[in-house]
Design an enzyme around this catalytic site. Structure first.
Site, PDB file in Angstrom:
ATOM      1  N   GLU A 114       0.847  -1.197   0.000  1.00 45.51           N
ATOM      2  CA  GLU A 114       0.000   0.000   0.000  1.00 45.51           C
ATOM      3  C   GLU A 114       0.886   1.252   0.000  1.00 45.51           C
ATOM      4  O   GLU A 114       1.936   1.291   0.641  1.00 45.51           O
ATOM      5  CB  GLU A 114      -0.875  -0.016   1.249  1.00 45.51           C
ATOM      6  CG  GLU A 114      -1.770   1.206   1.421  1.00 45.51           C
ATOM      7  CD  GLU A 114      -2.523   1.219   2.748  1.00 45.51           C
ATOM      8  OE1 GLU A 114      -3.554   1.900   2.822  1.00 45.51           O
ATOM      9  OE2 GLU A 114      -2.082   0.540   3.701  1.00 45.51           O
ATOM     10  N   CYS A 160      -5.520  -2.874   2.726  1.00 49.57           N
ATOM     11  CA  CYS A 160      -5.227  -2.778   4.153  1.00 49.57           C
ATOM     12  C   CYS A 160      -6.458  -2.866   5.068  1.00 49.57           C
ATOM     13  O   CYS A 160      -6.957  -3.946   5.331  1.00 49.57           O
ATOM     14  CB  CYS A 160      -4.426  -1.501   4.422  1.00 49.57           C
ATOM     15  SG  CYS A 160      -3.454  -1.570   5.961  1.00 49.57           S
ATOM     16  N   LYS A 219      -9.687   2.806  -2.055  1.00 52.01           N
ATOM     17  CA  LYS A 219      -9.900   2.186  -0.747  1.00 52.01           C
ATOM     18  C   LYS A 219     -11.228   2.631  -0.138  1.00 52.01           C
ATOM     19  O   LYS A 219     -11.485   3.819   0.019  1.00 52.01           O
ATOM     20  CB  LYS A 219      -8.738   2.585   0.173  1.00 52.01           C
ATOM     21  CG  LYS A 219      -8.719   1.916   1.535  1.00 52.01           C
ATOM     22  CD  LYS A 219      -7.468   2.364   2.291  1.00 52.01           C
ATOM     23  CE  LYS A 219      -7.296   1.681   3.632  1.00 52.01           C
ATOM     24  NZ  LYS A 219      -6.067   2.173   4.322  1.00 52.01           N
TER      25      LYS A 219
END
Length: 257
Positions: free
Chosen positions: A44, A144, A110
């Site tokens: 990431e 994540c 995200k």
């Protein structure tokens, strides 16, 4: 003969808010891959570290990095995957790019921005999952903190591979290990997690634990040091276990709002 997909996971330290330095570093690591691989996965925010000050990066760096990824993908004849700080229409995104060897681009913003670090106040969250067909495998890439939310990852499209790119800190690494395995088991899919290592400029430590789990939750690759980790995914493993066990046929119906 079963279809196979070979993955290279690059577990690395990151240079803080230094895109060119990170591109140079990762290019050297990618060049060192002598195996024939299909997909190369980076962590990431691989050009900056997990910064909450995206304005410190020049707005042009996102496009530069995408072009760099296209060059690397073409050179290695492999898809390159990773997320970065990306500025668009005066907004900042933690945007994952899946770049194919022919230059084709897929993106995912995200969804679950990390409120504990204030990511939700800096980056615009996405709300659309990406599903990518590549060399006979259907791939779902996430980022994540998304790992903590199983509904968002639920395998309702019969994807084959779930990928998480991350900057997951050492104090909570036990959750990372457990949740990666859980996502593989509940979705009957290969699950890949690529984390960074080292320490960032805010003093947060990262211990890696990049790993690959098969569709039954068995680990087939794992590392805690700076290195490139390889794993080969077999389509036959997915198909035979889904046919034998049929767990996905009993999944709950739901709609995300």
């Amino acid at each position: 003969m079963s279809q196979q997909l070979t993955i290279a996971l690059i577990q690395s330290q990151l240079h803080w808010e230094a895109p060119q330095q990170n591109r140079t570093m990762f290019e050297e690591k990618i060049d060192s891959i002598s195996n024939d691989v299909d997909v190369i996965v980076l962590p990431e925010m691989f050009t900056s570290g997990f910064t909450m000050n995206p304005g410190n990066l020049d707005a042009s760096e996102g496009i530069k990095t995408v072009e760099w990824m296209q060059n690397q993908a073409k050179k290695k004849n492999a898809a390159i995957v990773g997320s970065m700080v990306f500025q668009e229409d005066s907004k900042f995104f933690n945007r994952l790019w899946f770049v194919q060897p022919d230059g084709g681009l897929s993106t995912y913003d995200k969804k679950h921005t990390f409120t504990l670090a204030g990511e939700d106040k800096v980056y615009t969250a996405g709300n659309i999952r990406a599903l990518i067909d590549f060399r006979g495998f259907k791939i779902c890439p996430l980022i994540c903190y998304d790992l903590r939310f199983p509904v968002w990852a639920r395998n309702v499209e019969n994807y084959d591979v779930l990928i998480y790119v991350a900057n997951w800190p050492k104090p909570r690494i036990g959750a990372w290990d457990t949740l990666l395995k859980a996502r593989a088991i509940e979705n009957m899919a290969y699950t890949i997690g690529v984390n960074r290592i080292g320490q960032d400029n805010l003093g947060h430590e990262y211990s890696g634990h990049s790993a690959v789990y098969d569709a039954l939750g068995n680990p087939i690759a794992y590392s805690e040091k700076e290195e490139i980790i390889y794993a080969t995914l077999d389509k036959g493993h997915i198909e035979s276990n889904r046919e034998k066990l049929k767990f996905l046929e009993d999944r709950d119906d739901f709609t995300l709002k």
